[in-house]
Design an enzyme around this catalytic site. Structure first.
Site, mmCIF file in Angstrom:
data_model
loop_
_atom_site.group_PDB
_atom_site.id
_atom_site.type_symbol
_atom_site.label_atom_id
_atom_site.label_comp_id
_atom_site.label_asym_id
_atom_site.label_seq_id
_atom_site.Cartn_x
_atom_site.Cartn_y
_atom_site.Cartn_z
ATOM 1 N N GLY A 144 0.835 -1.199 0.000
ATOM 2 C CA GLY A 144 0.000 0.000 0.000
ATOM 3 C C GLY A 144 0.866 1.244 0.000
ATOM 4 N N GLY A 204 -0.614 4.450 -0.121
ATOM 5 C CA GLY A 204 -1.402 5.632 0.243
ATOM 6 C C GLY A 204 -0.670 6.357 1.369
ATOM 7 C CB ALA A 258 -1.455 4.201 6.084
ATOM 8 N N GLY A 259 0.875 3.826 4.110
ATOM 9 C CA GLY A 259 2.037 3.058 3.669
ATOM 10 C C GLY A 259 3.255 3.941 3.448
ATOM 11 C CG PHE A 286 -14.840 18.809 7.952
ATOM 12 C CD1 PHE A 286 -14.302 19.722 7.060
ATOM 13 C CD2 PHE A 286 -15.155 17.543 7.486
ATOM 14 C CE1 PHE A 286 -14.093 19.391 5.729
ATOM 15 C CE2 PHE A 286 -14.944 17.194 6.158
ATOM 16 C CZ PHE A 286 -14.409 18.112 5.280
ATOM 17 C CG ASP A 341 -7.512 -6.340 -3.080
ATOM 18 O OD1 ASP A 341 -8.719 -6.622 -3.194
ATOM 19 O OD2 ASP A 341 -6.848 -5.802 -3.985
ATOM 20 C CD GLN A 356 -18.034 8.301 7.635
ATOM 21 O OE1 GLN A 356 -17.044 8.669 7.023
ATOM 22 N NE2 GLN A 356 -18.288 8.657 8.867
ATOM 23 C CG HIS A 369 -19.498 11.732 2.634
ATOM 24 N ND1 HIS A 369 -20.249 12.797 2.202
ATOM 25 C CD2 HIS A 369 -18.332 12.247 3.084
ATOM 26 C CE1 HIS A 369 -19.548 13.917 2.383
ATOM 27 N NE2 HIS A 369 -18.388 13.605 2.922
ATOM 28 C CG LEU A 378 -16.950 12.943 -1.032
ATOM 29 C CD1 LEU A 378 -17.943 12.004 -0.382
ATOM 30 C CD2 LEU A 378 -15.677 12.990 -0.221
ATOM 31 C CD GLU A 413 -18.447 16.344 7.015
ATOM 32 O OE1 GLU A 413 -18.594 15.136 6.756
ATOM 33 O OE2 GLU A 413 -18.154 16.755 8.138
ATOM 34 N NE ARG A 463 -17.986 12.771 6.568
ATOM 35 C CZ ARG A 463 -16.761 12.631 6.101
ATOM 36 N NH1 ARG A 463 -16.203 11.429 6.060
ATOM 37 N NH2 ARG A 463 -16.092 13.662 5.671
ATOM 38 C CG HIS A 483 -16.823 8.471 2.451
ATOM 39 N ND1 HIS A 483 -16.197 8.882 1.287
ATOM 40 C CD2 HIS A 483 -16.246 9.177 3.452
ATOM 41 C CE1 HIS A 483 -15.296 9.809 1.584
ATOM 42 N NE2 HIS A 483 -15.291 9.994 2.888
ATOM 43 C CD GLU A 517 -10.950 3.771 4.226
ATOM 44 O OE1 GLU A 517 -10.358 4.725 3.670
ATOM 45 O OE2 GLU A 517 -12.095 3.417 3.917
ATOM 46 N NE ARG A 554 -13.248 8.528 7.951
ATOM 47 C CZ ARG A 554 -13.234 9.604 7.169
ATOM 48 N NH1 ARG A 554 -12.804 10.775 7.626
ATOM 49 N NH2 ARG A 554 -13.658 9.529 5.920
ATOM 50 C CB SER A 572 -9.927 8.844 7.738
ATOM 51 O OG SER A 572 -9.938 9.322 6.440
ATOM 52 C CG LEU A 573 -7.073 12.837 4.630
ATOM 53 C CD1 LEU A 573 -7.092 14.231 4.029
ATOM 54 C CD2 LEU A 573 -6.454 11.855 3.639
HETATM 55 C C1 LIG Z 1 -13.355 10.583 -2.300
HETATM 56 C C2 LIG Z 1 -12.783 10.526 -0.915
HETATM 57 C C3 LIG Z 1 -12.561 11.701 -0.222
HETATM 58 C C4 LIG Z 1 -12.032 11.654 1.075
HETATM 59 N N1 LIG Z 1 -11.822 12.833 1.733
HETATM 60 C C5 LIG Z 1 -11.265 12.790 2.972
HETATM 61 C C6 LIG Z 1 -10.967 13.995 3.661
HETATM 62 O O1 LIG Z 1 -11.147 15.105 3.151
HETATM 63 N N2 LIG Z 1 -10.434 13.909 4.896
HETATM 64 C C7 LIG Z 1 -10.176 12.720 5.494
HETATM 65 O O2 LIG Z 1 -9.682 12.698 6.611
HETATM 66 N N3 LIG Z 1 -10.428 11.558 4.838
HETATM 67 C C8 LIG Z 1 -10.959 11.565 3.600
HETATM 68 N N4 LIG Z 1 -11.209 10.385 2.958
HETATM 69 C C9 LIG Z 1 -10.747 9.117 3.552
HETATM 70 C C10 LIG Z 1 -9.236 8.990 3.374
HETATM 71 O O3 LIG Z 1 -8.862 9.522 2.151
HETATM 72 C C11 LIG Z 1 -8.765 7.541 3.431
HETATM 73 O O4 LIG Z 1 -9.316 6.893 4.539
HETATM 74 C C12 LIG Z 1 -7.247 7.467 3.549
HETATM 75 O O5 LIG Z 1 -6.641 8.272 2.577
HETATM 76 C C13 LIG Z 1 -6.786 6.026 3.401
HETATM 77 O O6 LIG Z 1 -5.386 5.984 3.276
HETATM 78 P P1 LIG Z 1 -4.638 4.600 3.250
HETATM 79 O O7 LIG Z 1 -3.191 4.922 3.145
HETATM 80 O O8 LIG Z 1 -5.080 3.778 4.389
HETATM 81 O O9 LIG Z 1 -5.170 3.841 1.939
HETATM 82 P P2 LIG Z 1 -5.254 4.241 0.382
HETATM 83 O O10 LIG Z 1 -4.837 5.626 0.112
HETATM 84 O O11 LIG Z 1 -6.592 3.799 -0.073
HETATM 85 O O12 LIG Z 1 -4.158 3.306 -0.266
HETATM 86 C C14 LIG Z 1 -4.304 1.908 -0.366
HETATM 87 C C15 LIG Z 1 -3.085 1.350 -1.042
HETATM 88 O O13 LIG Z 1 -3.108 -0.077 -0.987
HETATM 89 C C16 LIG Z 1 -2.752 -0.612 -2.225
HETATM 90 N N5 LIG Z 1 -3.378 -1.932 -2.388
HETATM 91 C C17 LIG Z 1 -4.647 -2.288 -2.059
HETATM 92 N N6 LIG Z 1 -4.847 -3.584 -2.398
HETATM 93 C C18 LIG Z 1 -3.695 -4.041 -2.941
HETATM 94 C C19 LIG Z 1 -3.268 -5.274 -3.489
HETATM 95 N N7 LIG Z 1 -4.074 -6.343 -3.588
HETATM 96 N N8 LIG Z 1 -1.999 -5.369 -3.943
HETATM 97 C C20 LIG Z 1 -1.162 -4.317 -3.890
HETATM 98 N N9 LIG Z 1 -1.511 -3.130 -3.393
HETATM 99 C C21 LIG Z 1 -2.750 -2.988 -2.926
HETATM 100 C C22 LIG Z 1 -3.282 0.411 -3.226
HETATM 101 O O14 LIG Z 1 -2.620 0.282 -4.464
HETATM 102 C C23 LIG Z 1 -2.959 1.719 -2.510
HETATM 103 O O15 LIG Z 1 -1.628 2.094 -2.758
HETATM 104 C C24 LIG Z 1 -11.737 10.406 1.672
HETATM 105 C C25 LIG Z 1 -11.949 9.238 0.965
HETATM 106 C C26 LIG Z 1 -12.503 9.286 -0.300
HETATM 107 C C27 LIG Z 1 -12.777 7.985 -0.988
#
Ligand SMILES: Cc1cc2nc3c(=O)[nH]c(=O)nc-3n(C[C@H](O)[C@H](O)[C@H](O)COP(=O)(O)OP(=O)(O)OC[C@H]3O[C@@H](n4cnc5c(N)ncnc54)[C@H](O)[C@@H]3O)c2cc1C
Length: 570
Positions: free
Chosen positions: A10, A12, A14-15, A114, A210, A229, A231, A241, A244, A275, A341, A372, A383, A388-389
């Site tokens: 991952g 994103g 977190a990773g 918010f 996954d 959740q 939204h 989206l 908010e 929400r 959401h 997440e 939440r 969550s960011l």
């Molecule tokens: C449209 C939208 C708007 C949002 N707005 C906000 C906001 O304004 N404020 C807020 O706090 N939160 C918001 N959120 C929530 C927040 O963005 C997420 O909860 C947070 O960014 C998740 O980060 P993450 O690093 O956990 O995962 P993600 O950013 O989802 O990353 C997941 C990673 O895992 C990898 N991965 C997944 N499965 C596999 C697999 N099988 N093999 C290899 N790699 C894999 C993906 O490639 C990706 O790199 C929003 C969410 C959405 C959908």
């Protein structure tokens, strides 16, 4: 077999945040099924929460309390306290790393209102906050290019987990179809959420749970999966989206009679209630025939904010509504409906993000999760927006620190490469050689329909039982799913079939958890049990896979340090 000290799945927030913490100190690999900067974090719009002291009466304590109250008292308070305490320093750190936040007139990082937050504490970069944060971290990780190896467009297939310790993963190169085993002292998941099982969702195509399901299949229980959740403001018919932030900047929600209906549901907070409450309010208006023209949507009206503010603060959502519905919010209200959401549940972890495997909090050696896909649980049953960011950044960093400590004193454990590759191959071959009578698209659409109709904003035993039976049939049909592409290069049909198998299986867990929880709490609203029931249900669900593939449910207590549960009023 490839060997690294640490493999992070991952890329994103977190990773990547975890990777930066470890880069240069141990040998780190980052695996992602999409190009790193396309991770769903980049789609986040509205902001990231922190009590930055811009408003003189805001405080970490107040952020902590709002989070616990917002969670409907299911959050673990030790974790929520850590997150809110670390929030201001996390924002400052992200800014120093290069994140371009919007500014107020005094030059400070600007903050907006918010939902569920008692003070304006959402730091933002217009309505593209996730994009700004994700690119900052990706740039920083590039700085450590020599220390971080990227496996971009590789798909995680399994977690190698034996005798209580994680030893590595198997993965497939999406470009070539090649399978690989990665052996590592430490495995860290930052694989994101699982909203794609619903018909109307804000989540990117990749949010198919996954990582969560890979852990589950390896024997790790999953926590609080029934809490999904919704939204309140997804673009009608699309789910995309409308942040908010639109309500944070002053947008109104209006029903078919032209009423600002939130005064019936949350008189003091109105559109800025949490929400779960706003989504239920909308759904009630729609169910009772007060949607726009009696249909299944309501309006968000931004016209009174004026052109200038909309263009400065909400440019992305304006463009999205123009592109997808042909509605310019400067002159017209936008049709919206609740959209799946965020996943409150996930892989259970302790406050250092080490995965725990049972009610007694036994730790999995060498296995960490953040963001997440994990459930630490700071969000409990619901939440708050912008938390969550924050969660992904704060716990990404903590996961990185704890995983680094662990890795420095750990060694590689043995991995039977041939056996692991054999298992992975068998799973893929099974998909490539089914009787091919069933269309994956049909199964997916029926799944989404089922989950939205029966496990959505409102759920009741009757509907959940219908969903349970439907899911069983869909899983049976999946055994004959058609994967027509038998090739190796970019076999996205095969990848989508794998994702669908995950969606089908975690949907069952959501439904089982929801059926068992005979109360309403946060995002879990039972029509047949409309009240919260602290005497029986102030506890986290732990779902485990039985040998025959069915789900068994256990429970663990909620950590309550400071705030005793009380009725939630807004
Ligand atoms: C449209 C939208 C708007 C949002 N707005 C906000 C906001 O304004 N404020 C807020 O706090 N939160 C918001 N959120 C929530 C927040 O963005 C997420 O909860 C947070 O960014 C998740 O980060 P993450 O690093 O956990 O995962 P993600 O950013 O989802 O990353 C997941 C990673 O895992 C990898 N991965 C997944 N499965 C596999 C697999 N099988 N093999 C290899 N790699 C894999 C993906 O490639 C990706 O790199 C929003 C969410 C959405 C959908």
């Amino acid at each position: 077999m490839i060997t690294h000290d640490v493999v992070i799945v991952g890329s994103g927030l977190a990773g990547l945040r975890a990777a930066i913490e470890m880069a240069g100190k141990v040998d780190v690999a980052v695996v992602s099924k999409v190009y790193p900067s396309r991770s769903h974090s980049g789609a986040a719009q509205g902001g990231v929460a922190a009590a930055m002291a811009n408003s003189s009466d805001d405080s970490v304590e107040s952020h902590f309390f709002d989070t616990v109250k917002g969670s409907d008292y299911l959050a673990d308070q030790d974790a929520a306290e850590i997150m809110t305490r670390d929030a201001p320093v996390t924002i400052t750190e992200m800014e120093r790393l290069g994140c371009v936040f919007s500014r107020d007139e005094k030059g400070r990082i600007a903050q907006r209102e918010f939902g569920g937050h008692s003070h304006p504490r959402a730091c933002y970069a217009a309505d593209r906050t996730g994009h700004a944060l994700l690119h900052t971290l990706f740039e920083q990780s590039m700085k450590h290019k020599a220390a971080v190896t990227y496996y971009s467009e590789w798909y995680l297939l399994s977690l190698i987990y034996e005798e209580g310790s994680a030893r590595g993963i198997t993965m497939m190169n999406i470009r070539t179809g090649e399978l690989e085993v990665v052996r590592a002292k430490t495995v860290l998941f930052g694989t994101g959420g699982y909203g794609r099982a619903f018909k109307i969702t804000s989540n990117a195509f990749a949010c198919t749970g996954d990582g969560v399901m890979t852990a589950y299949r390896a024997g790790i229980p999953l926590e609080d999966m029934e809490f999904v959740q919704f939204h309140p403001t997804g673009l009608y018919g699309q789910g995309i989206l409308m942040s908010e932030a639109a309500r944070g900047e002053g947008g109104y929600l209006v029903n078919g009679k032209g009423e600002r209906f939130m005064d019936k549901y949350a008189k003091s907070k109105m559109e800025l209630a949490p929400r779960d409450i706003v989504s239920r309010a909308e759904q009630t208006e729609i169910n009772e025939g007060r949607g726009i023209g009696g249909k299944d949507f309501v309006h968000i009206d931004l016209r009174h904010l004026g052109r200038e503010k909309i263009i400065e603060r909400l440019p992305q959502i304006r463009q999205l509504a123009i592109d997808f519905l042909g509605v310019d919010c400067i002159d017209k209200p936008i049709p919206i409906q609740p959209t799946a959401h965020y996943s409150m549940g996930g892989i259970p972890v302790d406050v250092d993000c080490q995965v725990i495997t049972d009610e007694k909090k036994t730790k999995a050696r060498g296995f960490f999760a953040a963001g997440e896909c994990s459930c630490v649980s700071v969000h409990g049953a619901n939440r708050l927006g912008t938390n969550s960011l924050l969660d992904a950044c704060v716990f990404g960093r903590r996961a990185g620190k704890a995983a680094l400590d662990y890795t420095l004193s750990a060694r590689h454990e043995s991995v039977n490469e041939a056996a692991e590759l054999g298992k992975a191959r068998k799973r893929l071959d099974a998909l490539l050689s089914t009787p091919e009578t069933e269309s994956a698209n049909d199964i997916r659409n029926e799944l989404k329909e089922t989950m939205s109709n029966h496990a959505g904003v409102y759920r009741g035993a009757e509907g959940l039982l219908v969903a349970k039976a439907a899911l069983k049939l869909l899983r049976e049909r999946f055994k004959s799913v058609r994967v027509t592409d038998k090739g190796k290069l970019f076999n996205t049909e095969l990848v989508e079939a794998l994702e669908l198998s995950n969606m089908l299986e975690y949907s069952e867990i959501i439904v089982e958890g929801a059926l068992a929880r005979r109360e309403s709490r946060g995002a879990h609203a039972r029509t047949d049990f409309p009240k919260r029931d602290d005497a029986n249900w102030l506890k986290h669900t732990l779902a485990r896979k039985n040998a025959d593939g069915s789900v068994s449910l256990g429970y663990k207590p909620v950590v309550i340090t400071k705030y005793q549960p009380e009725e939630r009023k807004y």
